[in-house]
Design a protein around this motif. Structure first.
Motif, PDB file in Angstrom:
ATOM      1  N   LYS A  50     -41.351 -55.141 -12.934  1.00 32.58           N
ATOM      2  CA  LYS A  50     -40.319 -54.862 -11.923  1.00 32.58           C
ATOM      3  C   LYS A  50     -39.566 -53.576 -12.263  1.00 32.58           C
ATOM      4  O   LYS A  50     -39.350 -52.710 -11.406  1.00 32.58           O
ATOM      5  CB  LYS A  50     -39.348 -56.044 -11.840  1.00 32.58           C
ATOM      6  N   GLN A  51     -39.180 -53.433 -13.553  1.00 31.26           N
ATOM      7  CA  GLN A  51     -38.460 -52.230 -13.991  1.00 31.26           C
ATOM      8  C   GLN A  51     -39.329 -50.987 -13.796  1.00 31.26           C
ATOM      9  O   GLN A  51     -38.857 -49.945 -13.349  1.00 31.26           O
ATOM     10  CB  GLN A  51     -38.074 -52.364 -15.473  1.00 31.26           C
ATOM     11  N   HIS A  52     -40.608 -51.125 -14.145  1.00 33.18           N
ATOM     12  CA  HIS A  52     -41.534 -49.999 -14.018  1.00 33.18           C
ATOM     13  C   HIS A  52     -41.660 -49.580 -12.549  1.00 33.18           C
ATOM     14  O   HIS A  52     -41.630 -48.392 -12.229  1.00 33.18           O
ATOM     15  CB  HIS A  52     -42.909 -50.386 -14.578  1.00 33.18           C
ATOM     16  N   HIS A  53     -41.778 -50.549 -11.658  1.00 30.17           N
ATOM     17  CA  HIS A  53     -41.931 -50.253 -10.226  1.00 30.17           C
ATOM     18  C   HIS A  53     -40.687 -49.533  -9.690  1.00 30.17           C
ATOM     19  O   HIS A  53     -40.796 -48.547  -8.950  1.00 30.17           O
ATOM     20  CB  HIS A  53     -42.172 -51.554  -9.455  1.00 30.17           C
ATOM     21  N   GLN A  54     -39.497 -50.038 -10.066  1.00 30.27           N
ATOM     22  CA  GLN A  54     -38.252 -49.423  -9.592  1.00 30.27           C
ATOM     23  C   GLN A  54     -38.131 -47.970 -10.069  1.00 30.27           C
ATOM     24  O   GLN A  54     -37.770 -47.078  -9.302  1.00 30.27           O
ATOM     25  CB  GLN A  54     -37.049 -50.231 -10.096  1.00 30.27           C
ATOM     26  N   LEU A  55     -38.470 -47.759 -11.350  1.00 28.17           N
ATOM     27  CA  LEU A  55     -38.367 -46.409 -11.907  1.00 28.17           C
ATOM     28  C   LEU A  55     -39.407 -45.481 -11.288  1.00 28.17           C
ATOM     29  O   LEU A  55     -39.103 -44.328 -10.947  1.00 28.17           O
ATOM     30  CB  LEU A  55     -38.538 -46.474 -13.429  1.00 28.17           C
ATOM     31  N   ALA A  56     -40.630 -45.977 -11.106  1.00 32.08           N
ATOM     32  CA  ALA A  56     -41.694 -45.165 -10.504  1.00 32.08           C
ATOM     33  C   ALA A  56     -41.312 -44.741  -9.082  1.00 32.08           C
ATOM     34  O   ALA A  56     -41.587 -43.610  -8.658  1.00 32.08           O
ATOM     35  CB  ALA A  56     -43.011 -45.940 -10.492  1.00 32.08           C
ATOM     36  N   THR A  57     -40.657 -45.646  -8.347  1.00 33.73           N
ATOM     37  CA  THR A  57     -40.205 -45.335  -6.984  1.00 33.73           C
ATOM     38  C   THR A  57     -39.169 -44.218  -7.013  1.00 33.73           C
ATOM     39  O   THR A  57     -39.214 -43.272  -6.211  1.00 33.73           O
ATOM     40  CB  THR A  57     -39.610 -46.601  -6.312  1.00 33.73           C
ATOM     41  N   ALA A  58     -38.220 -44.314  -7.962  1.00 37.93           N
ATOM     42  CA  ALA A  58     -37.158 -43.304  -8.081  1.00 37.93           C
ATOM     43  C   ALA A  58     -37.714 -41.944  -8.513  1.00 37.93           C
ATOM     44  O   ALA A  58     -37.205 -40.896  -8.113  1.00 37.93           O
ATOM     45  CB  ALA A  58     -36.104 -43.787  -9.064  1.00 37.93           C
ATOM     46  N   ILE A  59     -38.780 -41.969  -9.321  1.00 36.18           N
ATOM     47  CA  ILE A  59     -39.423 -40.709  -9.751  1.00 36.18           C
ATOM     48  C   ILE A  59     -40.134 -40.072  -8.564  1.00 36.18           C
ATOM     49  O   ILE A  59     -40.047 -38.859  -8.332  1.00 36.18           O
ATOM     50  CB  ILE A  59     -40.420 -40.980 -10.908  1.00 36.18           C
ATOM     51  N   LYS A  60     -40.822 -40.923  -7.784  1.00 33.99           N
ATOM     52  CA  LYS A  60     -41.591 -40.415  -6.641  1.00 33.99           C
ATOM     53  C   LYS A  60     -40.690 -39.825  -5.560  1.00 33.99           C
ATOM     54  O   LYS A  60     -41.029 -38.809  -4.930  1.00 33.99           O
ATOM     55  CB  LYS A  60     -42.456 -41.542  -6.061  1.00 33.99           C
ATOM     56  N   ASP A  61     -39.499 -40.461  -5.327  1.00 35.11           N
ATOM     57  CA  ASP A  61     -38.625 -39.927  -4.274  1.00 35.11           C
ATOM     58  C   ASP A  61     -37.662 -38.846  -4.802  1.00 35.11           C
ATOM     59  O   ASP A  61     -36.876 -38.279  -4.040  1.00 35.11           O
ATOM     60  CB  ASP A  61     -37.867 -41.056  -3.553  1.00 35.11           C
ATOM     61  N   GLY A  62     -37.714 -38.581  -6.117  1.00 41.97           N
ATOM     62  CA  GLY A  62     -36.931 -37.479  -6.668  1.00 41.97           C
ATOM     63  C   GLY A  62     -35.515 -37.833  -7.066  1.00 41.97           C
ATOM     64  O   GLY A  62     -34.775 -36.971  -7.567  1.00 41.97           O
ATOM     65  N   SER A  63     -35.110 -39.096  -6.896  1.00 41.97           N
ATOM     66  CA  SER A  63     -33.731 -39.446  -7.267  1.00 41.97           C
ATOM     67  C   SER A  63     -33.552 -39.463  -8.788  1.00 41.97           C
ATOM     68  O   SER A  63     -32.455 -39.271  -9.302  1.00 41.97           O
ATOM     69  CB  SER A  63     -33.321 -40.788  -6.648  1.00 41.97           C
ATOM     70  N   ILE A  64     -34.640 -39.703  -9.533  1.00 41.67           N
ATOM     71  CA  ILE A  64     -34.628 -39.483 -10.985  1.00 41.67           C
ATOM     72  C   ILE A  64     -35.276 -38.115 -11.207  1.00 41.67           C
ATOM     73  O   ILE A  64     -36.436 -37.914 -10.845  1.00 41.67           O
ATOM     74  CB  ILE A  64     -35.441 -40.566 -11.731  1.00 41.67           C
ATOM     75  N   ASN A  65     -34.510 -37.172 -11.773  1.00 38.32           N
ATOM     76  CA  ASN A  65     -35.081 -35.822 -11.924  1.00 38.32           C
ATOM     77  C   ASN A  65     -35.367 -35.420 -13.369  1.00 38.32           C
ATOM     78  O   ASN A  65     -35.934 -34.365 -13.616  1.00 38.32           O
ATOM     79  CB  ASN A  65     -34.215 -34.771 -11.215  1.00 38.32           C
ATOM     80  N   LEU A  66     -34.966 -36.253 -14.358  1.00 40.02           N
ATOM     81  CA  LEU A  66     -35.402 -36.037 -15.742  1.00 40.02           C
ATOM     82  C   LEU A  66     -36.044 -37.334 -16.218  1.00 40.02           C
ATOM     83  O   LEU A  66     -35.370 -38.354 -16.350  1.00 40.02           O
ATOM     84  CB  LEU A  66     -34.230 -35.657 -16.654  1.00 40.02           C
ATOM     85  N   ILE A  67     -37.351 -37.280 -16.446  1.00 38.65           N
ATOM     86  CA  ILE A  67     -38.093 -38.474 -16.844  1.00 38.65           C
ATOM     87  C   ILE A  67     -38.480 -38.317 -18.302  1.00 38.65           C
ATOM     88  O   ILE A  67     -39.180 -37.369 -18.674  1.00 38.65           O
ATOM     89  CB  ILE A  67     -39.357 -38.666 -15.974  1.00 38.65           C
ATOM     90  N   ILE A  68     -37.984 -39.243 -19.127  1.00 37.67           N
ATOM     91  CA  ILE A  68     -38.273 -39.204 -20.564  1.00 37.67           C
ATOM     92  C   ILE A  68     -39.132 -40.414 -20.889  1.00 37.67           C
ATOM     93  O   ILE A  68     -38.884 -41.520 -20.389  1.00 37.67           O
ATOM     94  CB  ILE A  68     -36.966 -39.238 -21.380  1.00 37.67           C
ATOM     95  N   GLY A  69     -40.164 -40.225 -21.693  1.00 37.16           N
ATOM     96  CA  GLY A  69     -41.004 -41.376 -22.023  1.00 37.16           C
ATOM     97  C   GLY A  69     -42.104 -41.055 -22.998  1.00 37.16           C
ATOM     98  O   GLY A  69     -42.163 -39.970 -23.574  1.00 37.16           O
ATOM     99  N   THR A  70     -42.974 -42.036 -23.167  1.00 32.39           N
ATOM    100  CA  THR A  70     -44.148 -41.883 -24.037  1.00 32.39           C
ATOM    101  C   THR A  70     -45.330 -41.520 -23.134  1.00 32.39           C
ATOM    102  O   THR A  70     -45.133 -40.970 -22.051  1.00 32.39           O
ATOM    103  CB  THR A  70     -44.423 -43.217 -24.770  1.00 32.39           C
ATOM    104  N   HIS A  71     -46.545 -41.876 -23.571  1.00 29.95           N
ATOM    105  CA  HIS A  71     -47.726 -41.581 -22.744  1.00 29.95           C
ATOM    106  C   HIS A  71     -47.691 -42.320 -21.408  1.00 29.95           C
ATOM    107  O   HIS A  71     -48.526 -42.083 -20.541  1.00 29.95           O
ATOM    108  CB  HIS A  71     -49.011 -41.917 -23.510  1.00 29.95           C
TER     109      HIS A  71
END
Length: 678
Positions: free
Chosen positions: A344-365
């Motif tokens: 669920k968390q992954h889906h919510q974050l992926a949606t925010a990345i796709k629509d641009g509301s999250i503009n700095l994405i930090i993570g692993t592979h």
């Protein structure tokens, strides 16, 4: 028509099994076979046995004067004995587990035998037998790196066959003017004299040519990639200069001169229409992260997204926490994407990345998973970039439309080698530490001085500080007499009880377990953290003042320097205690280097001298090839000359239309398609 690209299956006697065996050595084509060069040459000059010492390696020449005696015992075990007349005396030559030589060793035949001399028994424990027929082939001295699948004699025979069948289609790649300038051999002669030299002088001249050719071709590929990148359309990130200056002014401290210089280099690249590909090198604690933050802010203020990829979840979480504070109150919205998120968390974050509301994405592979889509990715930052495979970095680049790339590393590489190794990248170096940063005081103690080290550590804990204790292994190993983390943890927990709490951290824990331990340590609930090298990169606790490393001689210099960089991150004086009883000169040299300097570039230079470039650069990940003949350290001057020659050739108008350069053009076309230096 014959070609060096032909499969080795085209050679006589090479069936599917041998094709597979050769592939284990990286040999697939005839060209691979011909450029599989010897690692050394046996000296086949016969010696005078009167001058030989016991156990010395020898080459003797004589005549077989008795029938070979072959004795078999055990599974596939054998002993072959020959009596050989050498001058006025008869000696015995014994071969173990080489029964096939019995057919080769004929009575009254002249042979050359190589092995170790046993002075008391007057015999040679031999490993090689050469007949007159072998001598005629002139390949007898060459010794190749082999494995259990391929024998020396098999490999030599195949190389001889390949040369005899294909010598006429071996193209000379180095342009004539360069060959004439440096008195280099043509490629046919070079390959012949590397495998079948008539004497040491021929072999040396061939190796000199091969070294230059290898470096020249490597540099040509790198620089052709760099030129192609500069011609490729990138994103012109037209940030607002005044807004960026305002952000920098609000950071809360003055940037060092080195930080200002590299910020200018990076920001200049961002504005260019081609894709940035820059390596940011800086010692532990030199302030790379804030430089990356400035580049990220510039990118996001221009309407793009930025992604930062870290090698571990601990480091990714740490970056997210630190950068969230740096960007507090700005239009930068940080998202942390790791493998431990729920669906669920992954889906919510992926949606925010796709629509641009999250503009700095930090993570692993997790950043490069297929189901992660970016709205407008403009900048990719990789931390500890050598820890990612080439393909992983390439996948992240492909997530956007040729995003700019900033690769960070805290593993210093001497400048000359960095420029050469990362020839297709622009290199920025932060070679200045922030003002007021106290160098970590390093001490080398013998294992017998452990109690002295622990008393010192107790005094630091009593003063409110925290400490790391590092062990080379997680669990006990019968093969290595070293302290292991689980035993060490139990020992330390007992030693420091009940006053101080001790935690254990190692690579076999889950991401959640590691994070929990790290939070406890950072929050001061644990005073001592016993760990393996999982804390080598990125763990940041300003209150930790002691790094104590057991069996420190088991670690390389780069690792020791990284571990030392985990302390000294606050205002207090910090210490690194190396507990070691090194048995080798190299081990002692590493300890002395650590005590003498805290400068990462000096440490790297010493590491380079002790270990060579292969281990220092991490070939398989960094994209630097394991050169077959050239040594980037010992042959650095040749490498730098080849680099300049490659650059000059590529800048020559219509160089690729000249007849003399056509083999080189074909070579480049073939290798550009299959090689990704990242």
């Amino acid at each position: 028509m014959k070609s060096l690209q032909d499969s080795v299956a085209n050679l006589k006697g090479v069936g599917p099994k041998r094709v597979a065996d050769l592939a284990t050595l990286g040999i697939d084509t005839v060209g691979d076979l011909l450029t599989y060069y010897p690692s050394r040459y046996d000296d086949v000059t016969p010696v005078d046995l009167a001058t030989v010492k016991d156990r010395q390696k020898v080459t003797v020449q004589g005549t077989i004067v008795s029938e070979p005696l072959l004795t078999r015992y055990g599974y596939r075990r054998s002993r072959l004995s020959l009596r050989i007349q050498v001058g006025q005396q008869v000696i015995m030559a014994t071969f173990f587990n080489q029964a096939y030589l019995a057919k080769k060793a004929q009575l009254n035949e002249q042979v050359t035998v190589m092995g170790k001399w046993d002075a008391r028994r007057r015999q040679v424990t031999a490993n090689k037998l050469l007949t007159a027929a072998d001598e005629k082939k002139k390949s007898s001295g060459a010794v190749y790196p082999v494995n259990k699948h391929i024998r020396q004699v098999t490999l030599r025979g195949l190389i001889r066959q390949a040369y005899d069948d294909y010598w006429s289609v071996i193209p000379t790649l180095i342009p004539t003017p360069l060959r004439q300038r440096y008195r280099l051999l043509d490629r046919q002669q070079m390959i012949h004299d590397l495998h079948f030299p008539k004497d040491a002088g021929k072999a040396k001249a061939a190796r000199r040519t091969a070294t230059y050719e290898e470096f020249f071709l490597f540099q040509l590929r790198l620089q052709a990639l760099r030129r192609a990148r500069r011609q490729r359309n990138g994103n012109r990130i037209l940030y607002h200069n005044d807004e960026l200056k305002e952000f920098i002014a609000g950071i809360g401290f003055e940037l060092t001169g080195a930080q200002k210089r590299v910020v200018n280099e990076i920001c200049r690249d961002l504005r260019e229409p081609y894709q940035m590909n820059r390596l940011l090198q800086g010692d532990v604690g030199s302030g790379k992260t804030i430089v990356a933050a400035i580049a990220i802010y510039a990118t996001i203020s221009a309407g793009y997204q930025a992604a930062l990829m870290a090698p571990t979840e601990i480091l990714a979480a740490q970056h997210a926490e630190k950068l969230s504070k740096v960007f507090e109150g700005t239009h930068v919205h940080v998202g942390l994407l790791t493998g431990s998120l729920t669906a669920k968390q992954h889906h919510q974050l992926a949606t925010a990345i796709k629509d641009g509301s999250i503009n700095l994405i930090i993570g692993t592979h997790a950043l490069i998973q297929d189901n992660v889509e970016y709205a407008n990715l403009g900048l990719v930052v990789t931390d500890e970039q050598h820890r990612f495979g080439v393909n992983q970095r390439q996948q992240l680049r492909e997530k956007g439309n040729n995003p700019d790339v900033l690769a960070m590393t805290a593993t210093p590489i001497p400048r000359t080698l960095a420029i050469t190794a990362y020839g297709e990248m622009d290199v920025s170096i932060i070679d200045e530490m922030p003002a007021g940063r106290k160098p970590v005081e390093t001490r080398w103690l013998k294992i017998s001085q452990q109690s002295e080290a622990l008393h010192f550590l107790e005094a630091q804990l009593a003063d409110g500080a925290q400490a790391y204790i590092v062990s080379p292994l997680i669990e006990e190993s019968a093969a290595l007499d070293v302290q292991n983390a689980t035993d060490l943890y139990q020992e330390m927990a007992k030693y420091f009880a009940p006053q101080y709490q001790v935690g254990l951290l190692h690579g076999r824990m889950t991401g959640e377990e590691k994070e929990n331990i790290m939070h406890q340590f950072k929050d001061g609930k644990l005073q001592v953290l016993v760990s393996t090298t999982v804390i080598e990169v990125g763990v940041d606790n300003p209150n930790a003042t002691v790094m104590m490393i057991y069996n420190a001689d088991r670690f390389g210099l780069a690792q020791l320097h990284q571990l030392r960089g985990r302390v000294g991150r606050g205002d207090r004086q910090s210490y690194c205690l190396l507990l070691a009883d090194p048995k080798t000169d190299e081990g002692k040299a590493r300890m002395k280097t650590m005590v003498e300097t805290t400068d990462g570039f000096k440490v790297a230079q010493r590491d380079l001298e002790l270990r060579g470039s292969g281990d220092v650069l991490g070939n398989k990940q960094s994209g630097v090839p394991d050169f077959k003949v050239g040594d980037p350290v010992g042959d650095l001057k040749i490498l730098q000359i080849a680099r300049q020659d490659a650059a000059n050739l590529l800048m020559t108008p219509h160089w690729d239309e000249q007849d003399d350069n056509q083999p080189l053009v074909l070579y480049l076309q073939r290798h550009q398609l299959q090689t990704h230096f990242d």
